[in-house]
Design a protein around this motif. Structure first.
Motif, PDB file in Angstrom:
ATOM      1  N   ASN A  29      68.699  20.211  50.523  1.00 13.40           N
ATOM      2  CA  ASN A  29      68.629  18.780  50.794  1.00 13.40           C
ATOM      3  C   ASN A  29      69.016  18.497  52.242  1.00 13.40           C
ATOM      4  O   ASN A  29      68.468  17.597  52.863  1.00 13.40           O
ATOM      5  N   ASN A  69      69.598   8.997  46.236  1.00 15.38           N
ATOM      6  CA  ASN A  69      68.266   9.469  46.619  1.00 15.38           C
ATOM      7  C   ASN A  69      68.271  10.896  47.142  1.00 15.38           C
ATOM      8  O   ASN A  69      67.576  11.220  48.095  1.00 15.38           O
ATOM      9  N   LEU A  70      69.051  11.760  46.484  1.00 14.42           N
ATOM     10  CA  LEU A  70      68.930  13.181  46.811  1.00 14.42           C
ATOM     11  C   LEU A  70      67.597  13.677  46.280  1.00 14.42           C
ATOM     12  O   LEU A  70      67.005  13.070  45.383  1.00 14.42           O
ATOM     13  N   PHE A  71      67.105  14.787  46.848  1.00 14.82           N
ATOM     14  CA  PHE A  71      65.831  15.334  46.399  1.00 14.82           C
ATOM     15  C   PHE A  71      66.104  16.257  45.206  1.00 14.82           C
ATOM     16  O   PHE A  71      66.685  17.331  45.384  1.00 14.82           O
ATOM     17  N   PRO A  72      65.696  15.863  44.013  1.00 15.21           N
ATOM     18  CA  PRO A  72      66.150  16.590  42.815  1.00 15.21           C
ATOM     19  C   PRO A  72      65.613  18.014  42.723  1.00 15.21           C
ATOM     20  O   PRO A  72      66.196  18.836  42.032  1.00 15.21           O
ATOM     21  N   HIS A  73      64.505  18.296  43.406  1.00 13.07           N
ATOM     22  CA  HIS A  73      63.907  19.626  43.277  1.00 13.07           C
ATOM     23  C   HIS A  73      64.458  20.584  44.318  1.00 13.07           C
ATOM     24  O   HIS A  73      64.063  21.748  44.354  1.00 13.07           O
ATOM     25  N   LEU A  74      65.333  20.104  45.200  1.00 19.55           N
ATOM     26  CA  LEU A  74      65.905  20.977  46.232  1.00 19.55           C
ATOM     27  C   LEU A  74      67.398  21.163  45.950  1.00 19.55           C
ATOM     28  O   LEU A  74      68.049  20.249  45.444  1.00 19.55           O
ATOM     29  N   ARG A  78      74.006  14.966  54.226  1.00 16.74           N
ATOM     30  CA  ARG A  78      72.595  15.106  54.590  1.00 16.74           C
ATOM     31  C   ARG A  78      72.265  14.219  55.789  1.00 16.74           C
ATOM     32  O   ARG A  78      71.545  14.628  56.707  1.00 16.74           O
TER      33      ARG A  78
END
Lengths: 365, 254, 389
Positions: free
Chosen positions: B108, B98-103, B160
Motif C-alpha cells: 500500500n 481507503n487502503l487498497f484491500p488487494h495489496l 502511506r
C-alpha cells in the motif's frame, strides 16, 4: 450451524434427512417412486449400451455388426481423426506435444500457491515465453527438420484450444479498454464504446463469424487478408470482448469511490491507478461471471463448423460420414461431448475453488 | 503563536473567495483562508457545513466554480491541468481509510513510491518500512488491510500518505469511523506528526486534539467560515449564535 | 524555512484535460473515418474486380432457390425480400415455440433443484450440469442425426399413439380440418373469448351493476369456449396422414430440421432458465434450507403462492435475456439446414455475392429483435416500479 456439531451425529442426521426427503411426505414418496422407476428403466439400458454390450478396442467395423451396444471400436479407429483432424498424420505427435505443453503451462499458471511467491510474475512470464513459441514451432514446423504445416491444416482439439485460449485472452484485454471507455468522461469515447458493445451483444456470434469469413476479404486489400483461422480468431475476440466488457463494467461500478480517490491522492495517473489499484480488484470481483463467459467462449468455438472449419466438432462430423462406418454417430458425438464436458466442467470447478480460496483470504498469505 | 518566517515564505495554502455548488446546494460560499507553512488548522462545524468539501478542493478531488486556491505557488486549476502537481505536494487521509484491500500493508505504501517517485521496489520497501514503524505498525507490514483493526488501518493510511513526503497533510475526519477505543492511537500519531512541523489541515470533531495541537480553529457553517481563531478564543470566549449551538450539540452527544 | 527550489511553471497546454479530451476524441473520430474510408475503397476495388456492385436493388429481383420449409409459403421465383421475410418467419416460429417449451421445462427443473427430495435434486442438478457444458450446436447436430439416421422410414414409423408418427421425415400428426365458413365462426368465437377475458378486470369499474356482474360471470367465457369446442367437434374432419411412397400424405408434419432445432434450443435453454429460476427462488427465501422447506410441498400451496410470484419478479429480467439468447441461438439452425434467417442469408450470399449488404441486413434484423425485447423489458420493469414492487 450444523458445522459446529460432532461429525458422527451430523452424518446420522444427514442420513435421516435424506430418508425424510425421499419418503417423508406422500408427494415425496410418489416422486421417489416415479424417478426410481425411470432410473431403473434407463440406467441399465445405458449401462448395457456403453459397457456390457459394447465393442472395445481397435477391432474394426465387422466386430460391431453383431453387437447391440456402443461401437467404441469406431472411436478407437477414428480418435486421431477426431482429435487432430487434417493435421498430417505422421506429424500428429507434434500437435499432441504442443497441447501437452500448452495445458501444462495452463496448469502451472493456475496454481494460486505460486502467485504469492516472490517474482511470481516473472516466473509465469518465462514459462509462457517458452511454452507459446514451443507450441508455435511444433505446430507450424519449417525449422529443426520439422515439416512445415500450414495453419489451415490445424484442426480438431488443438484448433479448438487455440481459438478459445487466444480468444479469451485477447478478448479480456480488449474488454478492459471497452469497459473503461464506456465509463469515460469523454463523450465520443463513451458513445463509441457503448455503440460497439450494444451492437455486438445484439447480434448472434455467427453473424460476426460470417463477417470475418465473408466480409473481411472484401473490405481488406488482398495482401492484408489473413488465413481463415485467424479471421475466425478475430471474430471471437470482437464478440466475447463485448460481453466481458459488460461484466467488467459491473465490477468497476462496484468498486467504491474511495479507492479511486485514494489512487488519485497518492499521485497515480489514470492508467497507473487502473492497472495497480482498480482493475486487480475488479477482476477478482468478477471472476465468477467472467468464467461463465470463458465457458461459453470455449463451447462457442464449435460454431466455426458453420464456416466450414474443422475444429473438434468439425472433425467429429468428418469422422461420422465415413461410408465404411455407416450409421455410427452416437459414439462420436458422445466422445466429443465428453471432451467439451470435461474442459467446461474443469474450468468451472477451478473457478469455484479459486473463488472459495480468494474469499477465505487464502491468497493473502 | 509564532510569526516565524511568514513574511519571507509563501503560505502553504490560500483560498480566495472560493465558491462551489453541487446543483443548487451551495457547498462553499465565499471562502477566504490562508494557511501558513507549518501551521496546524482544525476545521470543524455541523455536518453539511462544507468542511470536507473545503479540504477536498485543496488536492483537486473536487472542482470549484469561482475563486482561487493556491498550494504554495501552484494554483489548483483543473482546466490548466495542475492537479497532478498539487498531488505531489499534498497528502490525504480519509475517514474510511481507503487502503487498497488487494495489496499488503507495505505494498500500500510502496505502490505510490514506485509509480510516482521512480523508486525501485527494494528502495521503496526500505523507505516505507520506516514510516510504518513510525506509526507503530511496522510489525504488520506483510499483512493485508482486512487483517488489521480500524485504528491500525488508519495509521497505515497516514504512513502511506507520509512516505510520499507531502508538504501539506489533509485529514478528512480521520477518527469518525473508528471504534472509541481506537481513536486515541490514531490521535497520538497525529499529535506526533504535528510536532514534526508539517502543515496540517484536519477536519475533526476531536476537541481535545484541537485544543492540544491546533494553531487555529476554523468553524464552518453553510459553506462559510464563521470563526477563524486560536483555540483559546474558540474555547474560552463567550460563544454566540451557531458556534454556541454547535458546542451544545457536541457536549450533549459526548 | 525556505521556499522550495523548484518554482511553478504552468503545464504545457497539451497537458490541459480539456485539450487532451479534444485531441483524443478528434483522433478517434479521424481514425474511424479513415478506417471506414479504407474499408469502403477496398470494397469498391474488390467488388469491381469480380464485376459486382454495391446496393440493395437485388432485394427486388427474383430468387431461384427453394427453402426446405417456409411458414410464409416462400417459393422459387419470389423476390429476395420475400426470402428474407420467410427467414424471419422461420426464425420466429422456431424461437417462439422453443421459448414456450424451454420456459415450462426450465421452471420445472429449477424448482426441482430446490426440492426436498434428494433424488429429484440429483436428477435435475445432473441435467443442468450435463446440458450446460456441451455446445448447443453439438446437441442440435446430435438430435438431427438421431432423427434422420436412427428413426425408421415412414413405412415403419413409430406410432406412440393413434395419429402421431415418428419417422426420419420428422414428426407427422393428424390435423383437424374445417371448411372456410366454420373456420371463420371458430375464429370469431375465439376473438369473442379473448375480448371477454380482457374485459373482466375493467368491468369491475362499470357503473351498470348488472352488466358488470354479467361480464364478470365466469360461466360466460366457459360457455363461449364450450360453443367453440362443440362447433369444432361437429364440423371438423380428421385428416389422418397415410404412407404414400417414401413419405406421408395428409396431416401435418414437422421437419427433422425444425424438430432438431427445437429440441436443441429447448433442452439447452431450459438448463439456463432453471438456474435463473433457482437463484430467483433462493434470492427470495434467503437460503437453500428455507427454499427447500418452502417448496417441500408439505407447508403447501400458501408458501408457493407467496414465494413463486415474488421470485418471478426477480427472474423476469434474466429470463428476458435468455429469451433473447434463444432467438440469437436459433441462428445455429444454419448448421443443420433449417431455413432460418441466417440460412437464407448464406444462400442469398452464395447466389448474389452481396456479402456486405446481406450481413448488414441480418445484423439489423437481430438488433431489432434485441431492441424489441429490451423495450418490452423496460415496460415490464416500469410497471413493476409503478406497482411499488
Amino acid at each position: 450451524m450444523s458445522a459446529a456439531q460432532p461429525r458422527g451425529r451430523s452424518l446420522k442426521q444427514a442420513a435421516r434427512g435424506v430418508f425424510k426427503g425421499l419418503f417423508g411426505t406422500p408427494t415425496n414418496i410418489v416422486l421417489t417412486l416415479i424417478i426410481g422407476a425411470l432410473l431403473v428403466m434407463i440406467v441399465p439400458t445405458i449401462f448395457r449400451w456403453t459397457i456390457l454390450d459394447s465393442v472395445w478396442g481397435n477391432v474394426g467395423r465387422e466386430a460391431c455388426a453383431q453387437a447391440s451396444g456402443a461401437c467404441w471400436a469406431f472411436i478407437a479407429a477414428k480418435a486421431r481423426l477426431i482429435v487432430f483432424g487434417r493435421y498430417p498424420y505422421d506429424d500428429q505427435w507434434r500437435a499432441l506435444l504442443a497441447m501437452v505443453i500448452f495445458l501444462g503451462a495452463m496448469a502451472f499458471s493456475a496454481d494460486w500457491r505460486r502467485w504469492r511467491r516472490p517474482h511470481a510474475g516473472r516466473t509465469l512470464a518465462i514459462v509462457w515465453l517458452i511454452a507459446l513459441p514451443a507450441c508455435a514451432v511444433l505446430m507450424t514446423g519449417g525449422v529443426f527438420g520439422l515439416r512445415y504445416v500450414e495453419i489451415d491444416r490445424w484442426s480438431g482439439l488443438p484448433l479448438t484450444l487455440m481459438l478459445s485460449a487466444f480468444g479469451i485472452l485477447f478478448a479480456l484485454l480488449f474488454s478492459i479498454l471497452l469497459a473503461l471507455g464506456r465509463q469515460s468522461k469523454l463523450p465520443v469515447v463513451r458513445w463509441i464504446c457503448i455503440a460497439y458493445i450494444e451492437l455486438i451483444r445484439g447480434v448472434p456470434l455467427i453473424s460476426i463469424l460470417f463477417m470475418a469469413a465473408l466480409m473481411l476479404p472484401i473490405i481488406l486489400p488482398d495482401e492484408l487478408v489473413v488465413s481463415k483461422i485467424l479471421r475466425a480468431q478475430i471474430a471471437f475476440i470482437m464478440f466475447f470482448a463485448a460481453y466481458m466488457a459488460e461484466v467488467l463494467r459491473g465490477g468497476l461500478q462496484a468498486i467504491g469511490k474511495g479507492q479511486y480517490e485514494a489512487a488519485d491522492t497518492i499521485g497515480l495517473t489514470y492508467w497507473q491507478g487502473m492497472r495497480r489499484i482498480i482493475l486487480p480488484q475488479v477482476l477478482r470481483l468478477t471472476i465468477p461471471s467472467l468464467v461463465n463467459i470463458f465457458i461459453s467462449a470455449f463451447k462457442d468455438t464449435s460454431l466455426v463448423v458453420i464456416i466450414s472449419m474443422h475444429d473438434l466438432l468439425g472433425t467429429t462430423n468428418a469422422a461420422i460420414i465415413d461410408p465404411e462406418w455407416l450409421g455410427i454417430y452416437v459414439e462420436a458425438y458422445v466422445f466429443t461431448a465428453m471432451i467439451y464436458f470435461l474442459f467446461c466442467g474443469g474450468i468451472s470447478w477451478y473457478s469455484q475453488s479459486l473463488e472459495r480460496h480468494l474469499k477465505s483470504g487464502g491468497a493473502r498469505r | 503563536m509564532t510569526m516565524q518566517a511568514s513574511s519571507v515564505t509563501l503560505p502553504a495554502v490560500t483560498f480566495e473567495d472560493v465558491h462551489k455548488h453541487f446543483g443548487t446546494f451551495q457547498a462553499l460560499d465565499g471562502i477566504d483562508l490562508t494557511v501558513r507553512r507549518g501551521e496546524r488548522i482544525v476545521v470543524f462545524g455541523p455536518s453539511g457545513s462544507g468542511k470536507s468539501t473545503l479540504i477536498r478542493c485543496i488536492n483537486g478531488l473536487e472542482d470549484f466554480q469561482r475563486g482561487r486556491i493556491m498550494v504554495g505557488d501552484i494554483p489548483v486549476d483543473h482546466r490548466l491541468g495542475t492537479v497532478p502537481l498539487i498531488r505531489r505536494k499534498v497528502g490525504m487521509v480519509f475517514q474510511q481509510f481507503n487502503l487498497f484491500p488487494h495489496l499488503s500493508i507495505i505494498e500500500n505504501c510502496t505502490v505510490g513510491l514506485v509509480m510516482t517517485r521512480g523508486m525501485s521496489e527494494q528502495q521503496a520497501r526500505a523507505w516505507a518500512i520506516e514510516f510504518l514503524v513510525r506509526v507503530r505498525v511496522g510489525d504488520q507490514a506483510h499483512k493485508y488491510p482486512s487483517e488489521l483493526s480500524g485504528g491500525q488501518q488508519q495509521r497505515v493510511a497516514i504512513a502511506r500518505a507520509l512516505c510520499l513526503q507531502p508538504e501539506v497533510m489533509l485529514f478528512d475526519e480521520p477518527t469518525s469511523s473508528l471504534d472509541p477505543e481506537m481513536v486515541k492511537e490514531v490521535l497520538d500519531v497525529m499529535e506526533e506528526l504535528a510536532d514534526s512541523g508539517i502543515t496540517m489541515i484536519c477536519v475533526t470533531h476531536e476537541m481535545g486534539f484541537a485544543r492540544a495541537v491546533a494553531d487555529r480553529m476554523v468553524f464552518m457553517d453553510h459553506g462559510r467560515i464563521l470563526h477563524d481563531e486560536v483555540p483559546d478564543v474558540i474555547f474560552n470566549q463567550p460563544r454566540t449564535g451557531r458556534l454556541k449551538e454547535f458546542f451544545s450539540h457536541v457536549s450533549a452527544s459526548a | 524555512m525556505t521556499v522550495s527550489s523548484e518554482t511553478y511553471r504552468a503545464p504545457p497546454f497539451w497537458r490541459r484535460p480539456a485539450v487532451r479530451g479534444v485531441l483524443i476524441q478528434a483522433g478517434l473520430v479521424l481514425g474511424l473515418i479513415g478506417a471506414t474510408w479504407f474499408f469502403v475503397s477496398n470494397a469498391v476495388v474488390n467488388l469491381a474486380k469480380n464485376s459486382l456492385t454495391m446496393g440493395f436493388d437485388f432485394l427486388w429481383s427474383n430468387a431461384s432457390f427453394e427453402l426446405g420449409e417456409s411458414v410464409t409459403g416462400f417459393a422459387a421465383g419470389d423476390s429476395f425480400l420475400d426470402a428474407f421475410y420467410a427467414g424471419i418467419a422461420n426464425t420466429l416460429a422456431v424461437s417462439i415455440i422453443s421459448i414456450v417449451a424451454a420456459t415450462i421445462l426450465g421452471v420445472v427443473i429449477g424448482i426441482t433443484r430446490l426440492a426436498s427430495n434428494p433424488l429429484a435434486r440429483l436428477l435435475s442438478g445432473g441435467y443442468v450440469e450435463l446440458v450446460r457444458n456441451i455446445p448447443l450446436i453439438l446437441q442440435m447436430m446430435f438430435w438431427y442425426a438421431l432423427i434422420t439416421r436412427s428413426f425408421p422410414s415412414p413405412r415403419r414409423a413409430l406410432q406412440p399413439f393413434e395419429g402421431l408418427f415418428l419417422s426420419n421425415r420428422g414428426i407427422t400428426f393428424s390435423t383437424l380440418r374445417l371448411d372456410a365458413l366454420h373456420l371463420w365462426l371458430v375464429g370469431g368465437l375465439a376473438v369473442l373469448l379473448l375480448v371477454l377475458l380482457l374485459l373482466r378486470r375493467p368491468a369491475r369499474a362499470l357503473k351498470a351493476q348488472q352488466l358488470a356482474a354479467f361480464l364478470r360471470d365466469p360461466r360466460l367465457p366457459l360457455a363461449v369456449l364450450a360453443a367453440m369446442l362443440v362447433l369444432v367437434a361437429f364440423t371438423a374432419t380428421l385428416d389422418v396422414p397415410k404412407v404414400a411412397g417414401f413419405n406421408f400424405r395428409g396431416g401435418a408434419s414437422i421437419t427433422p430440421e425444425f424438430t432438431a432445432v427445437f429440441f436443441g434450443l429447448t433442452i439447452y435453454s431450459a438448463a439456463f432458465i432453471a438456474e435463473n429460476v433457482r437463484s430467483g427462488i433462493l434470492g427470495v427465501t434467503r437460503g437453500q434450507r428455507e427454499a427447500a422447506s418452502a417448496l417441500g410441498l408439505r407447508p403447501g400451496p400458501v408458501m408457493r403462492l407467496v414465494i413463486l410470484p415474488q421470485a418471478l419478479r426477480v427472474v423476469v429480467p434474466p429470463l428476458a435475456s435468455q429469451y433473447l439468447n434463444i432467438v440469437k441461438n436459433s441462428s445455429l439452425a444454419v448448421a443443420i439446414g433449417y431455413p432460418d434467417i441466417m440460412r437464407v442469408a448464406t444462400i442469398i450470399i452464395s447466389e448474389t455475392g452481396k456479402a456486405i449488404e446481406v450481413i448488414a441486413i441480418i445484423m439489423a434484423i437481430y438488433l431489432t429483435f434485441s431492441l424489441i425485447i429490451s423495450y418490452l423489458m423496460n415496460v415490464y420493469n416500469r410497471s413493476i416500479m409503478a406497482k411499488g414492487g
